[in-house]
Design an enzyme around this catalytic site. Sequence first.
Site, PDB file in Angstrom:
ATOM      1  N   ARG A 134      30.967  44.012 -10.518  1.00 43.21           N
ATOM      2  CA  ARG A 134      31.772  44.298  -9.334  1.00 43.21           C
ATOM      3  C   ARG A 134      33.257  44.582  -9.565  1.00 43.21           C
ATOM      4  O   ARG A 134      33.822  45.417  -8.848  1.00 43.21           O
ATOM      5  CB  ARG A 134      31.569  43.178  -8.301  1.00 43.21           C
ATOM      6  CG  ARG A 134      30.191  43.275  -7.668  1.00 43.21           C
ATOM      7  CD  ARG A 134      29.743  41.991  -7.032  1.00 43.21           C
ATOM      8  NE  ARG A 134      29.461  40.961  -8.028  1.00 43.21           N
ATOM      9  CZ  ARG A 134      29.015  39.759  -7.751  1.00 43.21           C
ATOM     10  NH1 ARG A 134      28.817  39.414  -6.490  1.00 43.21           N
ATOM     11  NH2 ARG A 134      28.760  38.894  -8.721  1.00 43.21           N
ATOM     12  N   LYS A 161      24.619  49.145 -17.886  1.00 42.85           N
ATOM     13  CA  LYS A 161      23.467  48.227 -17.831  1.00 42.85           C
ATOM     14  C   LYS A 161      22.634  48.543 -16.601  1.00 42.85           C
ATOM     15  O   LYS A 161      23.148  48.592 -15.481  1.00 42.85           O
ATOM     16  CB  LYS A 161      23.937  46.769 -17.766  1.00 42.85           C
ATOM     17  CG  LYS A 161      22.791  45.766 -17.666  1.00 42.85           C
ATOM     18  CD  LYS A 161      23.286  44.345 -17.826  1.00 42.85           C
ATOM     19  CE  LYS A 161      23.663  43.673 -16.526  1.00 42.85           C
ATOM     20  NZ  LYS A 161      22.524  43.374 -15.632  1.00 42.85           N
ATOM     21  N   ASP A 174      18.191  46.090 -19.027  1.00 36.79           N
ATOM     22  CA  ASP A 174      18.181  44.626 -18.855  1.00 36.79           C
ATOM     23  C   ASP A 174      16.949  44.224 -18.032  1.00 36.79           C
ATOM     24  O   ASP A 174      17.063  43.874 -16.855  1.00 36.79           O
ATOM     25  CB  ASP A 174      19.497  44.229 -18.151  1.00 36.79           C
ATOM     26  CG  ASP A 174      19.597  42.743 -17.870  1.00 36.79           C
ATOM     27  OD1 ASP A 174      18.909  41.952 -18.525  1.00 36.79           O
ATOM     28  OD2 ASP A 174      20.390  42.387 -16.967  1.00 36.79           O
ATOM     29  N   THR A 200      21.663  31.468 -16.650  1.00 40.76           N
ATOM     30  CA  THR A 200      22.803  30.654 -16.214  1.00 40.76           C
ATOM     31  C   THR A 200      22.625  30.138 -14.790  1.00 40.76           C
ATOM     32  O   THR A 200      23.378  29.288 -14.346  1.00 40.76           O
ATOM     33  CB  THR A 200      24.133  31.431 -16.319  1.00 40.76           C
ATOM     34  OG1 THR A 200      23.944  32.707 -15.731  1.00 40.76           O
ATOM     35  CG2 THR A 200      24.567  31.576 -17.756  1.00 40.76           C
ATOM     36  N   LYS A 205      14.593  41.948 -19.320  1.00 40.39           N
ATOM     37  CA  LYS A 205      14.246  40.565 -19.708  1.00 40.39           C
ATOM     38  C   LYS A 205      12.735  40.371 -19.806  1.00 40.39           C
ATOM     39  O   LYS A 205      12.148  39.543 -19.092  1.00 40.39           O
ATOM     40  CB  LYS A 205      14.821  39.548 -18.712  1.00 40.39           C
ATOM     41  CG  LYS A 205      16.337  39.605 -18.559  1.00 40.39           C
ATOM     42  CD  LYS A 205      16.850  38.497 -17.641  1.00 40.39           C
ATOM     43  CE  LYS A 205      18.349  38.534 -17.443  1.00 40.39           C
ATOM     44  NZ  LYS A 205      18.835  39.656 -16.623  1.00 40.39           N
ATOM     45  N   ASP A 223       6.287  37.947 -21.663  1.00 43.65           N
ATOM     46  CA  ASP A 223       4.843  38.095 -21.433  1.00 43.65           C
ATOM     47  C   ASP A 223       4.152  37.809 -22.767  1.00 43.65           C
ATOM     48  O   ASP A 223       4.806  37.365 -23.723  1.00 43.65           O
ATOM     49  CB  ASP A 223       4.565  39.534 -20.927  1.00 43.65           C
ATOM     50  CG  ASP A 223       3.359  39.588 -19.985  1.00 43.65           C
ATOM     51  OD1 ASP A 223       2.303  39.021 -20.351  1.00 43.65           O
ATOM     52  OD2 ASP A 223       3.473  40.204 -18.913  1.00 43.65           O
TER      53      ASP A 223
HETATM   54  O1  C5P Z   1      29.336  41.843 -10.607  1.00 47.31           O
HETATM   55  P1  C5P Z   1      29.274  40.940 -11.806  1.00 47.31           P
HETATM   56  O2  C5P Z   1      30.360  41.247 -12.837  1.00 47.31           O
HETATM   57  O3  C5P Z   1      29.227  39.475 -11.436  1.00 47.31           O
HETATM   58  O4  C5P Z   1      27.874  41.318 -12.483  1.00 47.31           O
HETATM   59  C1  C5P Z   1      27.427  40.654 -13.609  1.00 47.31           C
HETATM   60  C2  C5P Z   1      26.145  41.236 -14.080  1.00 47.31           C
HETATM   61  O5  C5P Z   1      25.665  40.411 -15.129  1.00 47.31           O
HETATM   62  C3  C5P Z   1      25.024  41.291 -13.050  1.00 47.31           C
HETATM   63  O6  C5P Z   1      24.197  42.422 -13.388  1.00 47.31           O
HETATM   64  C4  C5P Z   1      24.293  39.999 -13.262  1.00 47.31           C
HETATM   65  O7  C5P Z   1      22.947  40.076 -12.896  1.00 47.31           O
HETATM   66  C5  C5P Z   1      24.416  39.855 -14.767  1.00 47.31           C
HETATM   67  N1  C5P Z   1      24.285  38.489 -15.276  1.00 47.31           N
HETATM   68  C6  C5P Z   1      25.098  37.444 -14.852  1.00 47.31           C
HETATM   69  N2  C5P Z   1      24.919  36.198 -15.389  1.00 47.31           N
HETATM   70  C7  C5P Z   1      23.974  36.010 -16.312  1.00 47.31           C
HETATM   71  C8  C5P Z   1      23.184  37.055 -16.749  1.00 47.31           C
HETATM   72  C9  C5P Z   1      23.373  38.305 -16.196  1.00 47.31           C
HETATM   73  O8  C5P Z   1      25.976  37.617 -14.025  1.00 47.31           O
HETATM   74  N3  C5P Z   1      23.859  34.834 -16.848  1.00 47.31           N
END
Ligand code: C5P
Length: 237
Positions: free
Chosen positions: A210, A33, A60, A119, A62, A65
């Site tokens: 992460r 992603k 991603d 979220t 999003k 517009d």
């Molecule tokens: O590091 P981590 O597993 O928390 O990363 C989650 C990924 O998903 C990040 O790119 C974050 O921006 C994305 N994301 C999220 N919650 C959402 C939508 C996207 O954590 N509701």
Amino acid sequence: MNDSKIIVALDYAEANAALQLVKQLDPALCRLKIGKELFTAAGPELVIRLVHEGYSVFLDLKFHDIPNTVAKACEAASRLGVWMLNVHAAGGSAMMRAARAAVDQAPVPPLLVAVTVLTSLDQTALDEIGFAGDLSSTVLRLAKLAKTCGLDGVVCSAQEAPMLRHELGAEFNLVTPGIRPADAGMDDQSRVVTPAMAISNGSSYLVVGRPITQAADPLAVLQRINREIAALPQITA
Ligand code: C5P
């Protein structure tokens, strides 16, 4: 063929850091992603490079517009050869239908999914914006609207997945972030689920950042998650 349900979030400030991680992964075992930060820094060249290396890329960005602008952006994204891209459902039905029509012009149309409610927004924030109703009914309303407009799925939390799977059927893709293997820390996520729980809840694809990108051995973590999912009984509905 890549049938991995894991989408590794390349949340990096520049291309080299992302490529350092990617060279430890395998396009047969995961998808990638690319979000606003990395895309803004590294541009379409990085997307094209990763697609050429055999990766399925979820762009991603999003989009949100006027319909014509989003359609043109979706066309441009499709030309990069991405596997999945997304728009905000709150952009409305005309915008989502325009995005659908644009994506469908590609020789191999990417999956087109919608963000319902970020979220990061809670009920107070929704009330401030002026969205009627409670959070979960807003998520459901926007997800239904996305499906009616021909979109292939939504990004949602794994907590919302059982309700959305029930309401929207087996074919609708549910893409869920907030995934943490049982032995991983929470980072800044507050409501997390394990990969197995997310799949059992009806998720189609899991966005994992992460826990993989910061691991001492990213490939080993990825393989462990793939094994955890493969060991689950097949879900038929
Ligand atoms: O590091 P981590 O597993 O928390 O990363 C989650 C990924 O998903 C990040 O790119 C974050 O921006 C994305 N994301 C999220 N919650 C959402 C939508 C996207 O954590 N509701």
